[in-house]
Design a protein around this motif. Sequence first.
Motif, PDB file in Angstrom:
ATOM      1  N   VAL A 276       0.809  -1.221   0.000  1.00 45.13           N
ATOM      2  CA  VAL A 276       0.000   0.000   0.000  1.00 45.13           C
ATOM      3  C   VAL A 276       0.842   1.271   0.000  1.00 45.13           C
ATOM      4  O   VAL A 276       0.315   2.368  -0.169  1.00 45.13           O
ATOM      5  CB  VAL A 276      -0.949   0.053   1.225  1.00 45.13           C
ATOM      6  CG1 VAL A 276      -1.904  -1.113   1.218  1.00 45.13           C
ATOM      7  CG2 VAL A 276      -0.155   0.121   2.519  1.00 45.13           C
ATOM      8  N   CYS A 277       2.150   1.113   0.181  1.00 42.54           N
ATOM      9  CA  CYS A 277       2.999   2.298   0.367  1.00 42.54           C
ATOM     10  C   CYS A 277       3.114   3.095  -0.939  1.00 42.54           C
ATOM     11  O   CYS A 277       3.525   2.561  -1.961  1.00 42.54           O
ATOM     12  CB  CYS A 277       4.382   1.871   0.844  1.00 42.54           C
ATOM     13  SG  CYS A 277       5.488   3.271   1.023  1.00 42.54           S
ATOM     14  N   PRO A 278       2.784   4.369  -0.929  1.00 43.74           N
ATOM     15  CA  PRO A 278       2.862   5.155  -2.167  1.00 43.74           C
ATOM     16  C   PRO A 278       4.284   5.409  -2.637  1.00 43.74           C
ATOM     17  O   PRO A 278       4.490   5.782  -3.797  1.00 43.74           O
ATOM     18  CB  PRO A 278       2.166   6.475  -1.802  1.00 43.74           C
ATOM     19  CG  PRO A 278       2.235   6.563  -0.329  1.00 43.74           C
ATOM     20  CD  PRO A 278       2.265   5.163   0.192  1.00 43.74           C
ATOM     21  N   GLY A 290      12.504   7.845   2.282  1.00 44.21           N
ATOM     22  CA  GLY A 290      11.383   7.640   1.376  1.00 44.21           C
ATOM     23  C   GLY A 290      10.042   7.600   2.091  1.00 44.21           C
ATOM     24  O   GLY A 290       8.993   7.632   1.449  1.00 44.21           O
ATOM     25  N   CYS A 291      10.057   7.539   3.409  1.00 42.68           N
ATOM     26  CA  CYS A 291       8.790   7.468   4.145  1.00 42.68           C
ATOM     27  C   CYS A 291       8.239   8.875   4.337  1.00 42.68           C
ATOM     28  O   CYS A 291       8.848   9.708   5.002  1.00 42.68           O
ATOM     29  CB  CYS A 291       8.996   6.790   5.499  1.00 42.68           C
ATOM     30  SG  CYS A 291       7.474   6.765   6.464  1.00 42.68           S
ATOM     31  N   ILE A 292       7.063   9.116   3.754  1.00 38.67           N
ATOM     32  CA  ILE A 292       6.470  10.448   3.892  1.00 38.67           C
ATOM     33  C   ILE A 292       5.481  10.499   5.063  1.00 38.67           C
ATOM     34  O   ILE A 292       4.739  11.453   5.221  1.00 38.67           O
ATOM     35  CB  ILE A 292       5.771  10.883   2.580  1.00 38.67           C
ATOM     36  CG1 ILE A 292       4.712   9.858   2.159  1.00 38.67           C
ATOM     37  CG2 ILE A 292       6.775  11.100   1.478  1.00 38.67           C
ATOM     38  CD1 ILE A 292       3.828  10.325   1.017  1.00 38.67           C
ATOM     39  N   THR A 293       5.451   9.438   5.872  1.00 41.62           N
ATOM     40  CA  THR A 293       4.616   9.392   7.075  1.00 41.62           C
ATOM     41  C   THR A 293       3.130   9.521   6.748  1.00 41.62           C
ATOM     42  O   THR A 293       2.388  10.220   7.445  1.00 41.62           O
ATOM     43  CB  THR A 293       5.029  10.502   8.083  1.00 41.62           C
ATOM     44  OG1 THR A 293       6.424  10.658   8.037  1.00 41.62           O
ATOM     45  CG2 THR A 293       4.656  10.124   9.489  1.00 41.62           C
ATOM     46  N   CYS A 294       2.701   8.852   5.688  1.00 41.64           N
ATOM     47  CA  CYS A 294       1.288   8.943   5.311  1.00 41.64           C
ATOM     48  C   CYS A 294       0.432   7.968   6.098  1.00 41.64           C
ATOM     49  O   CYS A 294      -0.791   8.058   6.084  1.00 41.64           O
ATOM     50  CB  CYS A 294       1.131   8.674   3.821  1.00 41.64           C
ATOM     51  SG  CYS A 294       1.543   6.989   3.370  1.00 41.64           S
ATOM     52  N   ALA A 295       1.079   7.001   6.747  1.00 42.73           N
ATOM     53  CA  ALA A 295       0.402   6.052   7.661  1.00 42.73           C
ATOM     54  C   ALA A 295      -0.501   5.037   6.961  1.00 42.73           C
ATOM     55  O   ALA A 295      -1.266   4.342   7.629  1.00 42.73           O
ATOM     56  CB  ALA A 295      -0.389   6.804   8.730  1.00 42.73           C
ATOM     57  N   LEU A 296      -0.419   4.925   5.638  1.00 45.46           N
ATOM     58  CA  LEU A 296      -1.247   3.916   4.975  1.00 45.46           C
ATOM     59  C   LEU A 296      -0.807   2.512   5.383  1.00 45.46           C
ATOM     60  O   LEU A 296      -1.627   1.582   5.428  1.00 45.46           O
ATOM     61  CB  LEU A 296      -1.168   4.083   3.455  1.00 45.46           C
ATOM     62  CG  LEU A 296      -1.753   5.389   2.909  1.00 45.46           C
ATOM     63  CD1 LEU A 296      -1.716   5.409   1.388  1.00 45.46           C
ATOM     64  CD2 LEU A 296      -3.173   5.600   3.399  1.00 45.46           C
ATOM     65  N   CYS A 297       0.488   2.345   5.673  1.00 45.75           N
ATOM     66  CA  CYS A 297       0.962   1.034   6.116  1.00 45.75           C
ATOM     67  C   CYS A 297       0.361   0.685   7.483  1.00 45.75           C
ATOM     68  O   CYS A 297       0.170  -0.495   7.800  1.00 45.75           O
ATOM     69  CB  CYS A 297       2.479   0.979   6.152  1.00 45.75           C
ATOM     70  SG  CYS A 297       3.228   2.297   7.106  1.00 45.75           S
ATOM     71  N   ILE A 298       0.044   1.709   8.288  1.00 47.25           N
ATOM     72  CA  ILE A 298      -0.599   1.432   9.591  1.00 47.25           C
ATOM     73  C   ILE A 298      -1.992   0.852   9.333  1.00 47.25           C
ATOM     74  O   ILE A 298      -2.392  -0.144   9.937  1.00 47.25           O
ATOM     75  CB  ILE A 298      -0.693   2.713  10.443  1.00 47.25           C
ATOM     76  CG1 ILE A 298       0.699   3.269  10.741  1.00 47.25           C
ATOM     77  CG2 ILE A 298      -1.459   2.443  11.730  1.00 47.25           C
ATOM     78  CD1 ILE A 298       0.700   4.528  11.580  1.00 47.25           C
TER      79      ILE A 298
END
Length: 485
Positions: A276-278, A290-298
């Motif tokens: 799911v990670c963009p 590379g982690c934009i902290t969008c939290a989709l992985c959560i």
Amino acid sequence: MNKPDQIKTQDRPASLYAKREPVFNRRIDGKFRRLKWAIMVICLAIYWGTPWLRWDRGPYAPDQAVLVDLAHRRFYMFGIEIWPHEFYFVAGLLIMAGIGLFLVTSAVGRAWCGYACPQTVWTDLFQHVDRFFDGDRNARFRLYKAPWGPAKIARRLAKWTVYLAISFATGGAWIFYFADAPTLQHAFWTGTADPVAYATVAVLTATTFVLGGFMREQVCVYMCPWPRIQTAMLDEKSLIVTYKDWRGEPRGSVKKAGKNPDRFGDCIDCNQCVAVCPTGIDIREGPQIGCITCALCIDACDRVMGETGRPRGLIDYATLEDAEREKAGQPPTRHLKLIWRPRTMLYFAVWGGIGLSLLFLLGTRVHTDLTVAKDRNPPYILLSDGSVRNAYTLRLRNMQGRPRKMEISIEGLPGAKIWSDDVGMAEAGTALTRIVPADETQSLRAYLVVPAGTPAQEFTFHLQALGEAREQDSAEAQFDAPGEQ
Ligand code: SF4
Ligand code: SF4
């Protein structure tokens, strides 16, 4: 052993250029995805809708609520009109925006990147277009690998046409911030707008199309300086998206873990967090740029945990300090406590201080302004009766949307009389009156004469909007005379 100039091919370093691996992220639902939806809708609505908001300013000023009027050097924002000499308001807002980013970063990490950055918002929008035309992750991947043929070309053309339409709407909206939107829209479509407007739309359409449609996460990883700055600003108390390896490792499938529950952690190695990670990264490898902290992985991992009957939060927002506490079996710190700590409070105090100062200045500003420039050559003229004349150029500003009568008088120069080109010296008096048109600056040549023997000295020009107690301004000036200066 090889000589230095005989390096074998296999000894050469790998290319510094890495070919982009396309990211086909999977659709996911969850509380952070819904938050992203809400923020995306709000951001896009603000961007596209703001130029169309009207604000009645009367007959002398434009009725657009937010307008950067470069031609007349004005910035309108609802009931506020900023003139060029008040640029400190704009500078103050920009400084507040910068400190606001520091505040957000130190409190909740890269929340700006994950939710509100234009690159994130538009990339997210384009990813939804991808799903609409090509399907979810696996279908997109299959189509990507499929050879070019009529079906693939048709899909690509349809998708890129929508990309282009979004990009054009994005580039097109920008110019409406700089001119009356309905008028400019009519001029734009009838081919009578300024060429600069067409050029601006073309450039912004192209950049949106390329950056949002094709480069996507590469902008965040390679082009944008902000992740580097943010990384330096994060500390052990900043909230970041964290994989709790002490809980998840060693990984093992549900089947393996079912057979040997003591040997495996909670991560079932399903790769949903990666899917799911963009930006296509694996958060289980630790914090990375590379982690934009969008939290989709959560959202993805919480769903997996729910389905497998394990506690949620294997991937979660956590601070590095909390990660250590949890590892040691201690309860996590409350998020509010983390946000309100000396560093964030200092940022907030500076941010709030600037905001309150701007509000104070806004509340006490007057809509009258006076500037004075003295003739330097000659500094004075001696008249035949011994009196002394000095000349000045005054600029009277009427910053209100109606013409106003203003009076210019002199303070601190005994016996001085004032006149201007259109009045004549014979009618010189202690004050001049002028009607200054609405929302304009009027230039005025003014002459002062003082009796013989008056020494050189400083004095004050005073500008008063007649009948308005608060609306006044003054400017210091020098009067030159023969003798010691
Ligand atoms: S989604 Fe959760 S369980 Fe699945 S691989 Fe990622 S961390 Fe492990
Ligand atoms: S690792 Fe998680 S939080 Fe980071 S960009 Fe990927 S999905 Fe978003």
